[in-house]
Design an enzyme around this catalytic site. Structure first.
Site, PDB file in Angstrom:
ATOM      1  N   ASP A   1      -4.460  48.569 -50.018  1.00 27.66           N
ATOM      2  CA  ASP A   1      -4.360  48.032 -51.361  1.00 27.66           C
ATOM      3  C   ASP A   1      -2.876  47.951 -51.708  1.00 27.66           C
ATOM      4  O   ASP A   1      -2.151  48.941 -51.585  1.00 27.66           O
ATOM      5  CB  ASP A   1      -5.081  48.973 -52.349  1.00 27.66           C
ATOM      6  CG  ASP A   1      -5.809  48.214 -53.438  1.00 27.66           C
ATOM      7  OD1 ASP A   1      -5.178  47.347 -54.056  1.00 27.66           O
ATOM      8  OD2 ASP A   1      -7.002  48.505 -53.661  1.00 27.66           O
TER       9      ASP A   1
ATOM     10  N   ASP B   1      -3.503  43.708 -55.540  1.00 27.25           N
ATOM     11  CA  ASP B   1      -3.955  44.032 -56.892  1.00 27.25           C
ATOM     12  C   ASP B   1      -3.337  43.097 -57.938  1.00 27.25           C
ATOM     13  O   ASP B   1      -2.126  42.832 -57.902  1.00 27.25           O
ATOM     14  CB  ASP B   1      -3.531  45.477 -57.186  1.00 27.25           C
ATOM     15  CG  ASP B   1      -4.181  46.057 -58.428  1.00 27.25           C
ATOM     16  OD1 ASP B   1      -5.413  46.196 -58.427  1.00 27.25           O
ATOM     17  OD2 ASP B   1      -3.461  46.371 -59.398  1.00 27.25           O
TER      18      ASP B   1
ATOM     19  N   GLU C   1      -6.411  39.782 -55.630  1.00 28.35           N
ATOM     20  CA  GLU C   1      -7.258  39.954 -56.806  1.00 28.35           C
ATOM     21  C   GLU C   1      -6.563  39.175 -57.918  1.00 28.35           C
ATOM     22  O   GLU C   1      -5.422  39.484 -58.283  1.00 28.35           O
ATOM     23  CB  GLU C   1      -7.379  41.421 -57.198  1.00 28.35           C
ATOM     24  CG  GLU C   1      -8.369  41.592 -58.354  1.00 28.35           C
ATOM     25  CD  GLU C   1      -8.077  42.786 -59.236  1.00 28.35           C
ATOM     26  OE1 GLU C   1      -9.012  43.305 -59.854  1.00 28.35           O
ATOM     27  OE2 GLU C   1      -6.909  43.195 -59.326  1.00 28.35           O
TER      28      GLU C   1
ATOM     29  N   HIS D   1     -14.896  48.618 -57.034  1.00 26.47           N
ATOM     30  CA  HIS D   1     -14.716  49.869 -57.773  1.00 26.47           C
ATOM     31  C   HIS D   1     -14.506  49.665 -59.272  1.00 26.47           C
ATOM     32  O   HIS D   1     -14.362  50.644 -60.001  1.00 26.47           O
ATOM     33  CB  HIS D   1     -13.521  50.624 -57.186  1.00 26.47           C
ATOM     34  CG  HIS D   1     -12.238  49.873 -57.398  1.00 26.47           C
ATOM     35  ND1 HIS D   1     -11.990  48.654 -56.781  1.00 26.47           N
ATOM     36  CD2 HIS D   1     -11.162  50.123 -58.168  1.00 26.47           C
ATOM     37  CE1 HIS D   1     -10.813  48.213 -57.181  1.00 26.47           C
ATOM     38  NE2 HIS D   1     -10.274  49.081 -58.021  1.00 26.47           N
ATOM     39  N   ASP D   2     -14.428  48.412 -59.723  1.00 25.45           N
ATOM     40  CA  ASP D   2     -14.245  48.137 -61.157  1.00 25.45           C
ATOM     41  C   ASP D   2     -15.515  47.621 -61.811  1.00 25.45           C
ATOM     42  O   ASP D   2     -15.534  47.391 -63.021  1.00 25.45           O
ATOM     43  CB  ASP D   2     -13.181  47.048 -61.370  1.00 25.45           C
ATOM     44  CG  ASP D   2     -11.782  47.493 -60.976  1.00 25.45           C
ATOM     45  OD1 ASP D   2     -11.504  48.697 -61.019  1.00 25.45           O
ATOM     46  OD2 ASP D   2     -10.978  46.613 -60.638  1.00 25.45           O
TER      47      ASP D   2
HETATM   48  O1  TEU Z   1      -7.958  45.528 -61.647  1.00 26.31           O
HETATM   49  C1  TEU Z   1      -7.489  44.514 -62.483  1.00 26.31           C
HETATM   50  C2  TEU Z   1      -8.354  44.188 -63.588  1.00 26.31           C
HETATM   51  O2  TEU Z   1      -8.199  43.143 -64.149  1.00 26.31           O
HETATM   52  C3  TEU Z   1      -9.374  45.183 -64.008  1.00 26.31           C
HETATM   53  O3  TEU Z   1      -8.742  46.244 -64.593  1.00 26.31           O
HETATM   54  C4  TEU Z   1     -10.314  44.575 -64.930  1.00 26.31           C
HETATM   55  O4  TEU Z   1      -9.668  44.199 -66.107  1.00 26.31           O
HETATM   56  C5  TEU Z   1     -11.384  45.508 -65.348  1.00 26.31           C
HETATM   57  O5  TEU Z   1     -11.614  46.476 -64.418  1.00 26.31           O
HETATM   58  C6  TEU Z   1     -12.598  44.669 -65.657  1.00 26.31           C
HETATM   59  O6  TEU Z   1     -13.501  44.542 -64.694  1.00 26.31           O
HETATM   60  C7  TEU Z   1      -7.100  46.096 -60.730  1.00 26.31           C
HETATM   61  C8  TEU Z   1      -7.785  47.240 -60.039  1.00 26.31           C
HETATM   62  O7  TEU Z   1      -8.871  46.771 -59.310  1.00 26.31           O
HETATM   63  C9  TEU Z   1      -8.154  48.281 -61.060  1.00 26.31           C
HETATM   64  O8  TEU Z   1      -8.875  49.341 -60.490  1.00 26.31           O
HETATM   65  C10 TEU Z   1      -6.879  48.787 -61.687  1.00 26.31           C
HETATM   66  O9  TEU Z   1      -7.195  49.668 -62.716  1.00 26.31           O
HETATM   67  C11 TEU Z   1      -6.035  47.649 -62.239  1.00 26.31           C
HETATM   68  O10 TEU Z   1      -5.904  46.561 -61.337  1.00 26.31           O
HETATM   69  C12 TEU Z   1      -4.645  48.128 -62.499  1.00 26.31           C
HETATM   70  O11 TEU Z   1      -3.994  48.389 -61.288  1.00 26.31           O
END
Ligand code: TEU
Ligand code: CA
Length: 554
Positions: free
Chosen positions: A96, A195, A248, A317-318
Site C-alpha cells: 500500500d 491510496d 484508489e 477494508h473501508d
Molecule cells: O481511503 C480513502 C477514502 O476515500 C475513504 O476514506 C473513504 O472516504 C471512506 O472510507 C468511505 O468509504 C483510503 C484508505 O483506503 C482508507 O483506509 C484511509 O483511511 C484513507 O485513504 C486515508 O489514508
C-alpha cells in the site's frame, strides 16, 4: 494479456488477518502461516494494507516511516521471509503506497512545524486570520485545517488531523516518494495499491463549492498536476521494474479512468472506482439510500463498457461486507455469497477479493460505540450528533456503514476468538464464527470458499471470462443478465438478486455451464469441466432462477 490482468488479487488487512504471538493483533508471521491456504484458494497476488510504523490514528494509513515495519506486525526480516515464502508459492506481493499524507509523527512533519526548517515546505502551511485559510472540508467529517500554535499557521489534512497532506508543489517530496518506491521494488514487491492517489495535487486554495457534502474538491480531485506526477513516477521508477499499480481514486468517472489508465499515457495500470459502492450509500456515508440491484447493474455495466480494464471489487477494508449489503445475510446467506462471487469473477478486469469475503463473512455484530475502533466512524458519530440526528438514526448509520464492518478478525475456526488469536483481539470477533469459518468451509466442497476456489479456477481456464467484451442484456430490480463475448464464443451470466424465484426470459437459452445451486462431487468437478469445455452434455437452462441463484450459460 499482462500477468496482472491474469491474476486474482487478495487483500490482507494485516491487523485483522492472523495473530501469531497472542498479543491480539494480526502480524506478518500470521500471514506466512496462512500462505498455504491462500495458494490453495488460487490467488496469485497479495495486497498488504499498510504494515509500516504508524501511531495508528488511522490504523496504518498514517505512516511515520515508509521503509520500516511496525513492531506490532514484526520486523523487516519477517517481511523478507514473507516475500520469499510467497514467491515459492508463485504469489506476488503489492504494498500500500500512502503518499497523499504522512502521520503527524513522521520526522518530516515534526521538523516541518518549525517555519525555518527545510522540511517546512514538505507540507501545506497557510496563514489564516483567526480562521481557516479556506472553507474546505475533509473526508472524515472534520475540518481539514488544523492550527499549529508553535508556528502560527494552519496545515492542511484532507483526512484525520493526524494525517497532514504532503506538498507536491515541492519537488523534494516527489524525490522522497521515488526513493521509497525503489526501496520496496528492489526488495521484490510486484507493485503498489496507491491510496487516494488522485488527490495529490492541489491546484488552488480558493474557497470551494459544495459537492457531495464536501467543499473544495474541484481544486484537488484528478487535477492536471496529478497526472504529471503519475507520469513522472511511471517514467522514472515503475518502468524500470516488472510491476503494476492500482490506484484508489475518489470521485472519478469512466472518462477520468481512461485518462489515468490508458496504456499510452503511462500512469496507472487500473483503478478502484466507487460508483458501484454508492448503490446503497454515498461515499460520504451518512446519506440514506436503499440498495438497488438495478442501480448496481447499470453502474457496473457503464464501467465495464466504458473502461478498457477495471479493478473489480465488492469489498475492502473501508466498506461493509458485500453479503450484508448486496445479498441476504440471513436466510440466503450462502446463496447470495455465492452469487456475489460469481458476479465478481465473471466481470471483465482484475478481480480483488478481500480477506474473509471468500467465506462470506458478514457485517460486524457490534452492540455499542465501545466496540468501534475506526476514526472515521467515531468522527461521523460525533458530527451527526452535533447535526441533531437521533441516537437511533446514528446507530443505524454505524451498523450500515462503519468501516469496522470489514475489520473484524478473519474467522479461521470455531475455536475461541475464531482462531484469530490466543489472546484478546484488538477488535471484537464476530460472534457468528462458529457458523462461518475457514476451517469448516475448507472441509466442505460445497461451501462458499469452495465456490470461490472453483470460480478462480474457471476464470483461469476460460479465455472468454478473461478477455471477452461485456454486454448488458437486462437489468431489473431483481435480475442482472449480461454477456461476455470473445470472437465466436460467448457466455451469458444471469443473476437473481432476490429471495423469490424469477423467470428470466424465454429467449434466454443455452446449457448451464455452472450454477451456484449445483452440488457437484469432488472428482466429478474435473470431469464436468472437461465435458463443459467440449460443450457436450450439460443441462439446458430452464429459464427460471431460484432465490439468489446465479448461472453461467453457454
Ligand atoms: O481511503 C480513502 C477514502 O476515500 C475513504 O476514506 C473513504 O472516504 C471512506 O472510507 C468511505 O468509504 C483510503 C484508505 O483506503 C482508507 O483506509 C484511509 O483511511 C484513507 O485513504 C486515508 O489514508
Ligand atoms: Ca501479533
Amino acid at each position: 494479456m499482462q500477468w496482472w490482468q491474469d491474476s486474482v488479487v487478495y487483500q490482507i488487512y494485516p491487523r485483522s488477518f492472523q495473530d501469531s504471538n497472542g498479543d491480539g493483533i494480526g502480524d506478518i508471521q500470521g500471514i506466512i502461516s496462512r500462505l498455504d491456504d491462500l495458494q490453495d484458494l488460487g490467488v496469485s497476488v497479495l495486497w498488504l494494507s499498510p504494515v509500516y510504523p504508524s501511531p495508528n490514528a488511522d490504523y496504518g494509513y498514517d505512516i511515520s516511516n515508509y521503509v520500516g515495519i511496525h513492531p506490532d506486525f514484526g520486523t523487516m526480516d519477517d517481511m523478507d521471509v514473507l516475500l520469499s515464502e510467497a514467491k515459492k508459492r508463485n504469489i506476488k506481493i503489492i504494498m500500500d503506497l500512502v503518499i497523499n499524507h504522512t502521520s503527524d509523527e513522521h520526522p518530516w512533519f515534526k521538523e516541518s512545524k518549525n517555519p525555518k526548517s527545510p522540511y517546512r515546505d514538505y507540507y501545506i502551511w497557510k496563514q489564516g486570520k483567526n480562521k481557516a485559510p479556506n472553507n474546505w472540508t475533509g473526508f472524515f467529517g472534520e475540518p481539514c485545517w488544523e492550527f499549529d500554535r508553535e508556528s502560527g499557521e494552519y496545515y492542511l489534512h484532507l483526512f484525520a488531523k493526524n494525517q497532514p497532506d504532503l506538498n507536491y508543489q515541492n519537488p523534494k517530496v516527489l524525490a522522497e516518494v521515488k526513493k521509497i518506491m525503489r526501496f520496496w521494488l528492489d526488495k521484490g514487491v510486484a507493485g503498489f495499491r496507491c491510496d487516494v492517489i488522485n488527490v495529490l495535487h492541489k491546484s488552488s486554495f480558493k474557497d470551494g463549492k459544495r459537492r457531495f457534502f464536501l467543499k473544495g474538491m474541484e481544486y484537488y480531485i484528478s487535477q492536471e498536476g496529478c497526472h504529471d506526477i503519475l507520469q513522472e513516477l511511471r517514467r522514472e521508477v515503475l518502468d524500470g521494474y516488472d510491476c503494476f499499480t492500482v490506484g484508489e481514486t475518489v470521485f472519478v468517472s469512466p472518462k477520468d479512468a481512461h485518462l489515468f489508465c490508458a496504456p499510452e499515457r503511462k500512469e496507472l495500470n487500473m483503478l478502484f472506482s466507487f460508483e458501484h459502492m454508492e448503490t446503497d450509500q454515498f461515499l460520504v456515508k451518512w446519506f440514506k439510500r436503499k440498495f438497488s440491484a438495478k442501480r448496481l447493474a447499470m453502474v457496473l455495466a457503464k464501467w465495464q463498457t466504458e473502461v478498457a480494464w477495471n479493478a473489480n471489487y465488492l469489498e475492502n477494508h473501508d466498506q461493509p461486507r458485500s453479503v450484508s449489503r448486496f445479498g441476504n445475510d440471513q436466510l440466503y446467506w450462502e446463496e447470495s455469497a455465492k452469487l456475489l462471487a460469481l458476479l465478481l469473477f465473471t466481470l471483465r478486469g482484475t478481480p480483488f477479493v478481500y480477506q474473509g469475503q471468500e467465506i462470506g463473512m458478514t457485517n460486524f455484530d457490534f452492540s455499542s460505540m465501545e466496540d468501534i475502533r475506526d476514526v472515521e466512524s467515531k468522527n461521523i458519530y460525533a458530527l451527526t450528533k452535533k447535526m441533531g440526528f437521533s441516537s437511533k438514526a446514528r446507530w443505524r448509520m454505524m451498523q450500515k456503514t462503519s468501516r469496522d464492518n470489514a475489520r473484524t478478525p478473519v474467522q479461521w475456526s470455531n475455536a475461541r476468538q475464531g482462531g484469530f488469536t490466543t489472546g484478546e483481539s484488538w477488535i471484537r470477533v464476530n460472534a457468528n464464527y462458529a457458523k462461518i469459518n475457514m476451517h469448516s468451509q475448507k472441509e466442505d466442497e460445497f461451501s462458499v470458499r469452495s465456490f470461490y476456489k472453483r470460480m478462480i479456477k474457471l476464470r483461469k481456464q476460460n479465455a472468454v471470462l478473461k478477455e471477452g467484451s461485456f454486454e448488458l442484456v437486462k437489468a431489473t430490480n431483481s435480475l442482472m443478465v449480461f454477456k461476455r463475448v470473445l470472437g465466436k464464443d460467448s457466455l451469458t451470466i444471469a443473476l437473481n438478486f432476490s429471495s423469490k424465484k424469477r423467470r428470466v426470459d424465454t429467449a434466454l437459452q443455452g446449457s448451464v455451464l455452472l450454477s451456484t445451486y449445483e452440488r457437484v462431487q469432488g472428482d466429478q468437478v474435473q470431469a464436468q469441466a472437461q465435458a463443459q469445455a467440449q460443450a457436450v452434455k450439460a443441462d439446458s437452462f430452464s429459464g427460471t432462477l431460484r432465490p439468489w441463484e446465479a448461472v453461467i450459460l453457454r
